[in-house]
Motif scaffolding. Structure first.
Motif, mmCIF file in Angstrom:
data_model
loop_
_atom_site.group_PDB
_atom_site.id
_atom_site.type_symbol
_atom_site.label_atom_id
_atom_site.label_comp_id
_atom_site.label_asym_id
_atom_site.label_seq_id
_atom_site.Cartn_x
_atom_site.Cartn_y
_atom_site.Cartn_z
ATOM 1 N N HIS A 14 -42.688 -42.292 -0.420
ATOM 2 C CA HIS A 14 -44.202 -42.551 -0.505
ATOM 3 C C HIS A 14 -44.960 -41.956 0.803
ATOM 4 C CE1 HIS A 14 -42.717 -44.605 -4.200
ATOM 5 N NE2 HIS A 14 -43.773 -44.615 -4.528
ATOM 6 N N ASP A 15 -44.578 -42.648 1.766
ATOM 7 C CA ASP A 15 -45.250 -42.564 2.951
ATOM 8 C C ASP A 15 -45.058 -41.073 3.668
ATOM 9 O OD1 ASP A 15 -42.689 -43.519 3.624
ATOM 10 O OD2 ASP A 15 -43.215 -44.071 5.234
ATOM 11 N N GLY A 90 -44.316 -43.994 -9.660
ATOM 12 C CA GLY A 90 -45.579 -44.459 -9.850
ATOM 13 C C GLY A 90 -46.435 -43.283 -10.742
ATOM 14 N N PRO A 91 -46.865 -42.301 -9.921
ATOM 15 C CA PRO A 91 -47.749 -41.409 -10.872
ATOM 16 C C PRO A 91 -46.740 -40.474 -11.625
ATOM 17 C CG PRO A 91 -47.449 -40.731 -8.515
ATOM 18 C CD PRO A 91 -46.714 -41.833 -8.595
ATOM 19 N N ASP A 92 -47.362 -39.834 -12.855
ATOM 20 C CA ASP A 92 -46.602 -38.681 -13.445
ATOM 21 C C ASP A 92 -46.632 -37.483 -12.854
ATOM 22 O OD1 ASP A 92 -45.207 -38.109 -15.606
ATOM 23 O OD2 ASP A 92 -46.596 -38.094 -17.082
ATOM 24 N N LEU A 93 -45.800 -37.135 -11.816
ATOM 25 C CA LEU A 93 -45.917 -35.878 -11.229
ATOM 26 C C LEU A 93 -44.954 -34.877 -12.048
ATOM 27 C CD1 LEU A 93 -45.652 -36.619 -7.613
ATOM 28 C CD2 LEU A 93 -47.407 -35.520 -8.442
ATOM 29 N N HIS A 200 -58.927 -49.468 0.370
ATOM 30 C CA HIS A 200 -58.672 -48.103 0.706
ATOM 31 C C HIS A 200 -57.967 -47.025 -0.611
ATOM 32 C CE1 HIS A 200 -57.689 -49.717 4.943
ATOM 33 N NE2 HIS A 200 -59.154 -49.165 5.021
ATOM 34 N N THR A 201 -57.372 -47.810 -1.257
ATOM 35 C CA THR A 201 -56.475 -47.169 -2.370
ATOM 36 C C THR A 201 -57.766 -47.021 -3.447
ATOM 37 O OG1 THR A 201 -54.482 -48.184 -2.009
ATOM 38 C CG2 THR A 201 -54.711 -47.511 -4.050
ATOM 39 N N GLU A 216 -51.897 -43.890 -7.401
ATOM 40 C CA GLU A 216 -50.750 -44.407 -8.140
ATOM 41 C C GLU A 216 -49.578 -44.494 -7.260
ATOM 42 O OE1 GLU A 216 -52.804 -42.266 -11.999
ATOM 43 O OE2 GLU A 216 -51.043 -41.541 -11.305
ATOM 44 N N LEU A 217 -49.578 -43.637 -6.198
ATOM 45 C CA LEU A 217 -48.330 -43.883 -5.314
ATOM 46 C C LEU A 217 -48.332 -45.362 -4.564
ATOM 47 C CD1 LEU A 217 -47.964 -40.312 -3.851
ATOM 48 C CD2 LEU A 217 -46.181 -41.380 -5.006
ATOM 49 N N MET A 218 -49.738 -45.412 -4.130
ATOM 50 C CA MET A 218 -49.820 -46.740 -3.343
ATOM 51 C C MET A 218 -49.802 -48.040 -4.179
ATOM 52 S SD MET A 218 -50.532 -46.112 -0.205
ATOM 53 C CE MET A 218 -48.926 -44.985 -0.360
ATOM 54 N N ASP A 219 -50.227 -47.681 -5.598
ATOM 55 C CA ASP A 219 -49.877 -48.943 -6.250
ATOM 56 C C ASP A 219 -48.587 -49.276 -6.491
ATOM 57 O OD1 ASP A 219 -52.692 -48.869 -6.929
ATOM 58 O OD2 ASP A 219 -52.238 -47.766 -8.879
ATOM 59 N N PHE A 220 -47.496 -48.600 -6.398
ATOM 60 C CA PHE A 220 -45.970 -48.523 -6.556
ATOM 61 C C PHE A 220 -45.739 -48.995 -5.173
ATOM 62 C CE2 PHE A 220 -41.582 -47.836 -6.480
ATOM 63 C CZ PHE A 220 -41.390 -48.107 -7.668
ATOM 64 N N TYR A 221 -46.088 -48.361 -4.096
ATOM 65 C CA TYR A 221 -45.494 -48.658 -2.940
ATOM 66 C C TYR A 221 -45.953 -50.150 -2.607
ATOM 67 C CZ TYR A 221 -44.908 -47.608 2.267
ATOM 68 O OH TYR A 221 -44.451 -47.270 3.557
ATOM 69 N N ALA A 222 -47.102 -50.773 -2.935
ATOM 70 C CA ALA A 222 -47.783 -51.876 -2.550
ATOM 71 C C ALA A 222 -47.018 -53.069 -3.089
ATOM 72 C CB ALA A 222 -49.139 -51.855 -2.822
ATOM 73 N N ARG A 223 -46.341 -52.796 -4.096
ATOM 74 C CA ARG A 223 -45.846 -53.931 -4.750
ATOM 75 C C ARG A 223 -44.597 -54.468 -3.991
ATOM 76 N NH1 ARG A 223 -44.589 -51.147 -10.499
ATOM 77 N NH2 ARG A 223 -46.418 -50.407 -10.541
ATOM 78 N N PHE A 224 -43.690 -53.786 -3.605
ATOM 79 C CA PHE A 224 -42.779 -53.943 -2.641
ATOM 80 C C PHE A 224 -43.091 -54.865 -1.455
ATOM 81 C CE2 PHE A 224 -40.248 -53.141 1.209
ATOM 82 C CZ PHE A 224 -39.227 -53.875 1.156
#
Ligand code: BDR
Ligand code: CA
Length: 310
Positions: A14-15, A90-93, A200-201, A216-224
């Motif tokens: 993600h990052d 996260g996102p549907d890429l 920010h997201t 959407e990437l940040m939503d997933f990454y933020a959970r951890f």
């Protein structure tokens, strides 16, 4: 001003993905190539992810080169607990419509850096396997500068002692730090102050197609990060700090330091021992280390540049 030519050696992640998009969106740097390494996930997936992110950013013309599939000595491990099964959950890429080049990442790095008389800034944001192989196989190749995301003066994140990128291939990292090049370490001491918050997201989510995917990437990454680091006010943007440092050096404070990697194979295997106090009998500075960052200005740069991608 002529943009600084950079190559990202990455393991998206993600990052790493945000670091790629930040580079694409920034006129201060020219992303001339992308090399991939196994780290957050397997080499097949990091390569696929790099291609998908460049396509998302409208820059499929930037060539991608697949690199090392495993570390030198340590058994391979991945970070799917942070980045998910795909490495970019996260996102549907969609799958990429382009593919990587036929040349190996290490051969590409040697070729490109030689062709430019060394005038390239290398930005490794994954394990340092490709970069160590580059110096082992092509000792004449001397990039002007290396800005590494990895290590920590204080605590680690993969173990209490070691940060993930250095932990994942400590012997490679050791080789790179001892190479005597202009090397800057961007470690957790800084990246844990370079945070993207939910606010920010939300701003990025409302800023077009790329902003929505990044949110959407940040939503997933933020959970951890919310569960492991409830003491942090947001999610650390580790890898983008390296690109931001090249874009605007005034964001991060650096000090000269001697940096050595613990390669003992014990519980501190992969720890970066960082001496910026000039302790006797340790070593003369072989690198610079980031010690502080203007987190607000950094986060604004991320939001502004990602939003500019539309
Ligand atoms: C580093 O490890 C990876 O999970 C991230 O992409 C970053 O490069 C942080 O420790
Ligand atoms: Ca990474």
């Amino acid at each position: 001003m002529t943009p600084t030519p950079i190559i990202l050696d990455c393991d998206p992640g993600h990052d790493d993905a945000i670091a790629l998009l930040l580079a694409i969106a920034s006129p201060e740097v020219e992303l001339i190539g992308v090399t991939t390494v196994a780290g957050n996930t397997t080499i097949d997936k990091t390569t696929n992810n790099a291609l998908r992110i460049l396509e998302l950013g409208g820059r499929s013309d930037i060539p991608v080169y697949r690199g090392a599939d495993k570390p030198f000595i340590r058994p391979q491990d991945i970070a799917d607990h942070v980045h998910g099964e795909s490495g970019l959950d996260g996102p549907d890429l969609p799958p990429p419509s382009t593919r990587e080049q036929d040349l190996h990442a290490v051969d590409y790095l040697a070729q490109e850096i030689r062709a430019r008389d060394g005038k390239v800034t290398l930005i490794p944001t994954g394990p340092l396997t490709n970069i160590a192989l580059l110096f082992a196989l092509h000792p004449d190749v001397r990039p002007e500068r290396i800005v590494i995301m990895g290590g920590s003066i204080g605590e680690g994140n993969r173990t209490p002692a070691a940060e993930f990128n250095i932990w994942a291939d400590p012997e490679a990292a050791q080789r790179v730090f001892l190479e005597g090049l202009d090397t800057t370490m961007v470690g957790l001491d800084v990246t844990h102050r370079a945070l993207i918050t939910d606010a920010h997201t939300e701003r990025m989510r409302g800023a077009g197609r790329v902003g929505k995917v990044v949110a959407e990437l940040m939503d997933f990454y933020a959970r951890f990060h919310k569960s492991r680091y409830p003491d942090l006010a947001g999610s650390p943007m580790h890898d983008p700090v390296c690109v931001a440092h090249v874009i605007d050096p005034s964001l991060m404070t650096v000090l000269d330091a001697f940096i050595d990697v613990d390669c003992s194979g014990g519980p501190s295997w992969g720890r970066t021992n960082v001496d910026w106090r000039g302790r006797e009998h340790f070593g003369d500075p072989n690198a610079k280390v980031g010690v502080d960052i203007d987190g607000d200005r950094f986060a604004e740069l991320i939001v502004e540049r990602i939003s500019s991608l539309g």
